[in-house]
Scaffold this motif. Sequence first.
Motif, PDB file in Angstrom:
ATOM      1  N   ILE A  12       0.840  -1.208   0.000  1.00  0.00           N
ATOM      2  CA  ILE A  12       0.000   0.000   0.000  1.00  0.00           C
ATOM      3  C   ILE A  12       0.874   1.256   0.000  1.00  0.00           C
ATOM      4  N   GLY A  13       1.945   1.209   0.792  1.00  0.00           N
ATOM      5  CA  GLY A  13       2.860   2.355   0.826  1.00  0.00           C
ATOM      6  C   GLY A  13       3.488   2.624  -0.527  1.00  0.00           C
ATOM      7  N   ILE A  14       3.902   1.556  -1.225  1.00  0.00           N
ATOM      8  CA  ILE A  14       4.531   1.726  -2.535  1.00  0.00           C
ATOM      9  C   ILE A  14       3.518   2.252  -3.554  1.00  0.00           C
ATOM     10  N   LEU A  15       2.320   1.649  -3.575  1.00  0.00           N
ATOM     11  CA  LEU A  15       1.299   2.080  -4.537  1.00  0.00           C
ATOM     12  C   LEU A  15       0.880   3.520  -4.277  1.00  0.00           C
ATOM     13  N   TRP A  16       0.761   3.885  -3.013  1.00  0.00           N
ATOM     14  CA  TRP A  16       0.371   5.260  -2.667  1.00  0.00           C
ATOM     15  C   TRP A  16       1.412   6.261  -3.166  1.00  0.00           C
ATOM     16  N   ASN A  68       4.171  -4.887 -10.668  1.00  0.00           N
ATOM     17  CA  ASN A  68       4.559  -5.989  -9.769  1.00  0.00           C
ATOM     18  C   ASN A  68       3.940  -5.831  -8.382  1.00  0.00           C
ATOM     19  N   THR A  69       3.935  -4.593  -7.868  1.00  0.00           N
ATOM     20  CA  THR A  69       3.390  -4.361  -6.527  1.00  0.00           C
ATOM     21  C   THR A  69       1.887  -4.569  -6.520  1.00  0.00           C
ATOM     22  N   TYR A  70       1.206  -4.103  -7.588  1.00  0.00           N
ATOM     23  CA  TYR A  70      -0.239  -4.252  -7.668  1.00  0.00           C
ATOM     24  C   TYR A  70      -0.639  -5.736  -7.673  1.00  0.00           C
TER      25      TYR A  70
END
Length: 598
Positions: free
Chosen positions: A160-164, A294-296
């Motif tokens: 969540i931190g990366i996507l945000w 990748n994160t998603y």
Amino acid sequence: MKSSKNIFSVTIRSLSFAWQTNRRLLLLLIFLNVFQGAIVYLQFTSFSAIVDEIVRIKQGLSDTTGLIRSSVILGLSFLVPTIVGNVVGYFRMKFRMQQSVQLELYKIDKQGGLDIGTIESNSYQTLLRGAQEWGSGAVLNLQDFIFSSATSFAGIITSIGILWSLNAWLVLFAVLASAPVYFFYKKYSMEVFRVRYLSIDDHRVIGNRISHFEELQKAVDVILLKLKTWLKDQIRDKKVTFNKKITVAERKKSISYGVLSLWYLLFLFAAIALMTTEALAGTIAVGGLLLAFNTYTRFYQTVNGYVESISFTEEAARYAARWFELFELRPKITSKANAQRVSFPTPPRIEFRNVSFRYPNESGESPLVLQQLSFTIEPGEKIAIVGVNGSGKTTLIKLLCRIYDPTEGGIFINGTDLRDLNLEDWQSAIGILFQDFPIYNLTIRESIGVGRIAANYDDDRLRQAARFSGADEFITDYDQLIWKEFKGGIDLSKGQHQRLAVARMFYRNASITIMDEPTASIDAVTEEKIFSSLESNTQGKTVILITHRFSTVKNADKILLLEHGKIIEQGSHRQLMQLAGKYADLYTMQAKRYLESE
């Protein structure tokens, strides 16, 4: 809501076992699992950094320093999780083994504290069978859930931190794509649980039928009575019915999963479109696009895996609840808080005063098994209780042992109500051999010695007990293991096992000795030897004998004849024969049969 609360309480209770067993190892495992959940995202960030560095180098905007640094980080991001994973696997295995031992000991402690009446009850037997069929693994799986939760939470928060940081809309898309997962798994889990739970009786039947091929005595009948096909058909029919129910549940799962996949793809395409647009506009670099993708996808996989584990945990909690229901049972027959402590170096006076009894029935009131019994056993008397099957003989003994309490009336020991005496003290004064005696797969020495396990083995007493019971005729080595499945072990006949059981009673040397059909599987010669030993070696002790064989009770001081839970005649053999009543008729009938046989 109520179901969720129950599952939560069961999970917390299960985790309390983990905390009590080894809290340091528990905390270490939680930390390592958090580390595992977060570090995997280092692979994505370092790889995206490598891509961006390559682009920058080609554009002449950077040297290879950053590329080398990111490559080293990428390598470590693969190496470290592997090492940590091996460490976690080892400690989880160790922790699970510790938990398994603690859980089994806890179960034994709880079961050992129950009274016999509770153990005989239908509700207890149902809970016990359910706990045995589902296994303690359900409780251990609940404890494993905290570790998977730590890993999943760390992964979810990190992603969540990366996507945000890339685009807040990605967080919304990811959450919406994952939202239906919980409801899907919850519904599927409940359906499978219902299938399994409602099929318990079928599995019991299957297990019972299979046992006919695995247990020696039953297997003999299968062969001699040609039961193989009949039993096999029952096993097949039950299994086919169960498999059909599971197949229906699995089909529903497959259809639902297809709908769920389409829902996920919808938001995945939206996320890809958003990030591609930003990459083309130059808002993010190519590496950022890879990091977002990748994160998603990892976020969805993590949420999906975690929700699945929640679903399985709910299922495990339902199974584990059966274990805890078993643990929560409390004995119904206990000592009062101010119970009188007693010892009986000599036999007490026993008096039944208007005793009636009906067995506890959880589905309604059961009929009276004993009705208005009143009689006295003087210290040192030899009492015989006779009667046809179902007359209440064994039930009377269960009341005397305080396995149950009378429904009406009371049993008095030296004038004191049995319910006012310390239960352990009273049962220590009794030696009882039921008709369905247990077989101990121990050494012969131990099998006799359990009659008074609190005392150190006394070889002289052991040999004397074996001699009194006639067991010495087949014993060649007191350290011989009983059970042929042991290395060097032997099997004994039922009659030989019964002689060992009688030897246990002689070894116990209790003030009150109770024997329920003690010679049912013993030949006439040994039977005569045992009763002669009873007469000559129990002087001054109270002996209560239950038997169908009227020929064995002639020397009793008093004989009670029961019929339909009532004492219809009592007195010595001579008195009852002179009475010419029911006892005389039964005795004459048996004697005539013996004479005709001869």
